[in-house]
Motif scaffolding. Structure first.
Motif, mmCIF file in Angstrom:
data_model
loop_
_atom_site.group_PDB
_atom_site.id
_atom_site.type_symbol
_atom_site.label_atom_id
_atom_site.label_comp_id
_atom_site.label_asym_id
_atom_site.label_seq_id
_atom_site.Cartn_x
_atom_site.Cartn_y
_atom_site.Cartn_z
ATOM 1 N N PRO A 219 112.779 9.960 34.459
ATOM 2 C CA PRO A 219 112.630 9.308 35.769
ATOM 3 C C PRO A 219 112.603 7.784 35.736
ATOM 4 O O PRO A 219 113.269 7.139 36.549
ATOM 5 C CB PRO A 219 111.304 9.880 36.286
ATOM 6 N N ALA A 220 111.854 7.200 34.815
ATOM 7 C CA ALA A 220 111.699 5.741 34.806
ATOM 8 C C ALA A 220 113.038 5.032 34.633
ATOM 9 O O ALA A 220 113.326 4.030 35.313
ATOM 10 C CB ALA A 220 110.740 5.322 33.696
ATOM 11 N N TRP A 221 113.901 5.549 33.739
ATOM 12 C CA TRP A 221 115.165 4.884 33.444
ATOM 13 C C TRP A 221 116.195 5.152 34.542
ATOM 14 O O TRP A 221 117.003 4.270 34.867
ATOM 15 C CB TRP A 221 115.691 5.332 32.083
ATOM 16 N N GLY A 251 112.943 15.730 33.230
ATOM 17 C CA GLY A 251 112.073 16.486 32.343
ATOM 18 C C GLY A 251 111.357 15.583 31.364
ATOM 19 O O GLY A 251 111.659 14.395 31.246
ATOM 20 N N GLY A 252 110.403 16.181 30.652
ATOM 21 C CA GLY A 252 109.704 15.459 29.599
ATOM 22 C C GLY A 252 108.460 14.724 30.047
ATOM 23 O O GLY A 252 107.636 14.327 29.234
ATOM 24 N N VAL A 253 108.314 14.517 31.355
ATOM 25 C CA VAL A 253 107.171 13.778 31.872
ATOM 26 C C VAL A 253 106.959 14.208 33.316
ATOM 27 O O VAL A 253 107.906 14.612 33.995
ATOM 28 C CB VAL A 253 107.422 12.252 31.790
ATOM 29 N N LYS A 486 109.482 7.950 26.747
ATOM 30 C CA LYS A 486 108.544 7.875 27.864
ATOM 31 C C LYS A 486 107.359 7.015 27.470
ATOM 32 O O LYS A 486 107.001 6.942 26.296
ATOM 33 C CB LYS A 486 108.026 9.268 28.241
ATOM 34 N N PHE A 487 106.749 6.380 28.464
ATOM 35 C CA PHE A 487 105.577 5.567 28.167
ATOM 36 C C PHE A 487 104.393 6.491 27.895
ATOM 37 O O PHE A 487 104.132 7.418 28.672
ATOM 38 C CB PHE A 487 105.251 4.630 29.337
#
Length: 504
Positions: A219-221, A251-253, A486-487
């Motif tokens: 999502p962030a990118w 996904g992933g976060v 991800k952060f």
């Protein structure tokens, strides 16, 4: 919906001795397929896979004979041989590709084996998910045949002595089948670009030439890329340039912290589709709209086990103990957190992936990701999970009508006791003290252990508000941009020291 429903009542199916499609049967079938394929490898010979295949209770025998591995243990004993080019170690043949994975907190890269069998299994799960889109009743059918913008790592992989290594998304993009090439964006030339900023610039430059129906990525990118496109072409929303954009596959976060920011960038609602594609395999996917969670890929290329995530099985640092309690799919319960063990078609055996999940529907085998085994805070017994933090942040964001796309939390000494230090990304006007107090109160409501310890040894909560750009700049400084990076929601060790120095 099928024209004729030929399903039979369970009692009749049993009387006719028809195979039941129970999760347990599916998983045992997958385990036997994996054992059979790997029985002549070094690993298979060491742990007598041939004998396990003859057992009436293959699952339990497998658990009794094969130890639990984390990355350090399986790499030291087995996987390092595959990096040296030795064949038939944990999976038949030579391993030609490795996914570089550092999670979100580890400094050194991990080399995760990628095989053709694993990639084939991933593709099958991906096709199943695509077919499941027919259950999304309000989708835009036109969008399915449009372009897919997949924002991942570079396909220009690192060359080792006998292998290639890189981001899983880069390896996947490099192996895109020919029939998918017309839909795949940004295309192979841009996908090879290693410099993340140059890649984003090339995507922004080419955006008007594409008709995008799907965007796929962290999502962030994806959000950052869409913001740059809107800014470059002076648009109101991303739909001014991509009118057929209908799906965001992520996904992933947890997506919740980003949702409010996304909704500012679109001109009409998107259908959000959650996936759980790890370097070790395609674990689960959302197969119906408004589902509680993601359905595990039980009948394909992964055998799952679950370790109850509690003090009996994990130490204070999140390390698994020797001989932990392990459960199969038919033994899990709803509402409890588990760490996942995977055995895969790439030679991962009883491998602790590092994620924790919770079953929200055992009948449908649906899970949500609740955090990482090492990404939780329990300095004094508060047992605070990432899931607790995500929920508290969402509730407070909604209450204050603000957008918090990123945050991280650290446990810190406070006199003779301890405190939590929050760092929150927020570009909206908000009082830090109000935000601190409300998050603290929400966590007390969500977590009884936290509430108890806040009146005891967890003496205080501190909160610092930073611009969202600072979080992205830190990821840039660590070389963790794009792809699956991800952060980290919880900071510990060297990463925490680096973050403190960066912020100051």
């Amino acid at each position: 919906m099928a024209l004729i429903d030929i399903s039979l009542p369970q009692s009749i199916a049993k009387a006719l001795r028809l195979p039941a499609r129970s999760p347990k049967r599916q998983q045992i079938r997958v385990l036997k397929k994996l054992l059979k394929k790997a029985r002549f490898t070094e690993f298979g010979q060491t742990y007598r896979f041939d004998e396990l295949l003859l057992s009436k209770h293959a699952g339990k025998k497998f658990q009794q004979h094969v130890p639990v591995y984390d990355y350090s243990k399986i790499y030291a004993q087995w996987w390092h041989k595959t990096l040296e080019g030795k064949p038939d170690v944990c999976w038949p043949g030579k391993i030609k590709f490795f996914a570089l994975s550092s999670g979100t907190s580890e400094a050194a890269s991990k080399y995760i084996p990628i095989t053709n069998d694993l990639m084939r299994g991933n593709k099958i799960v991906m096709i199943k998910q695509l077919l499941s889109l027919r259950t999304y009743h309000d989708i835009s059918v036109r969008s399915i045949g449009k372009g897919w913008l997949m924002l991942g790592g570079s396909t220009d992989l690192q060359k080792g002595p006998t292998y290639y290594a890189g981001d899983l998304s880069g390896i996947t993009a490099k192996k895109v089948p020919f029939w998918f090439s017309p839909f795949y964006k940004p295309g192979k030339k841009i996908a090879r670009t290693k410099d993340w900023d140059l890649k984003i610039e090339a995507i922004v430059e080419n955006a008007p030439n594409w008709d995008i129906g799907f965007v796929v990525g962290v999502p962030a990118w994806i959000q950052m890329c869409m913001e740059k496109i809107i800014e470059r072409y002076n648009l109101k929303t991303i739909h001014d340039i991509w009118p057929n954009l209908a799906f965001f596959v992520h996904g992933g976060v947890s997506f919740e912290p980003y949702k409010k920011g996304f909704e500012k960038l679109v001109g009409k609602p998107l259908t959000y589709i959650e996936t759980y594609l790890a370097s070790e395999g395609f674990v689960a996917y959302q197969d119906r709209q408004y589902a509680k969670g993601m359905r595990l890929s039980l009948n394909d290329h992964i055998f799952f086990e679950f370790i109850p995530f509690n003090d009996e099985n994990f130490d204070a640092e999140g390390n698994v103990v020797e001989n932990p309690e392990t459960l199969m799919i038919h033994e899990v319960e709803e509402g409890k957190d588990y760490a996942i063990l995977l055995s895969t078609a790439a030679g991962a055996w009883r491998y602790l992936i590092g994620d924790t999940v919770r079953f929200v529907d055992t009948e449908r085998c649906e899970i949500i990701i609740t955090g990482r085994t090492k990404h939780f805070l329990s300095l004094v017994g508060e047992h605070l999970s990432v899931d607790n933090m995500n929920k508290a942040v969402k509730l407070v964001s909604d209450e204050l009508n603000i957008h918090i796309p990123e945050y991280t939390v650290a446990g810190v000494p406070h006199g003779l006791f301890f405190a939590h230090q929050w760092y929150v990304a927020c570009d909206d006007q908000v009082d830090a003290e109000v935000l601190r107090h409300k998050i603290d109160c929400k966590l007390k409501e969500l977590n009884d252990d936290y509430a108890v310890e806040r009146g005891s040894a967890l003496k205080d909560v501190f909160l610092t508000i930073l611009p969202e750009s600072r979080f992205m700049e830190f990821m840039h400084s660590k070389g963790k941009v794009g792809g699956q990076h991800k952060f980290p929601r919880v900071m510990k060790g060297k990463m925490l020291d680096d973050w403190k120095a960066f912020v100051q």
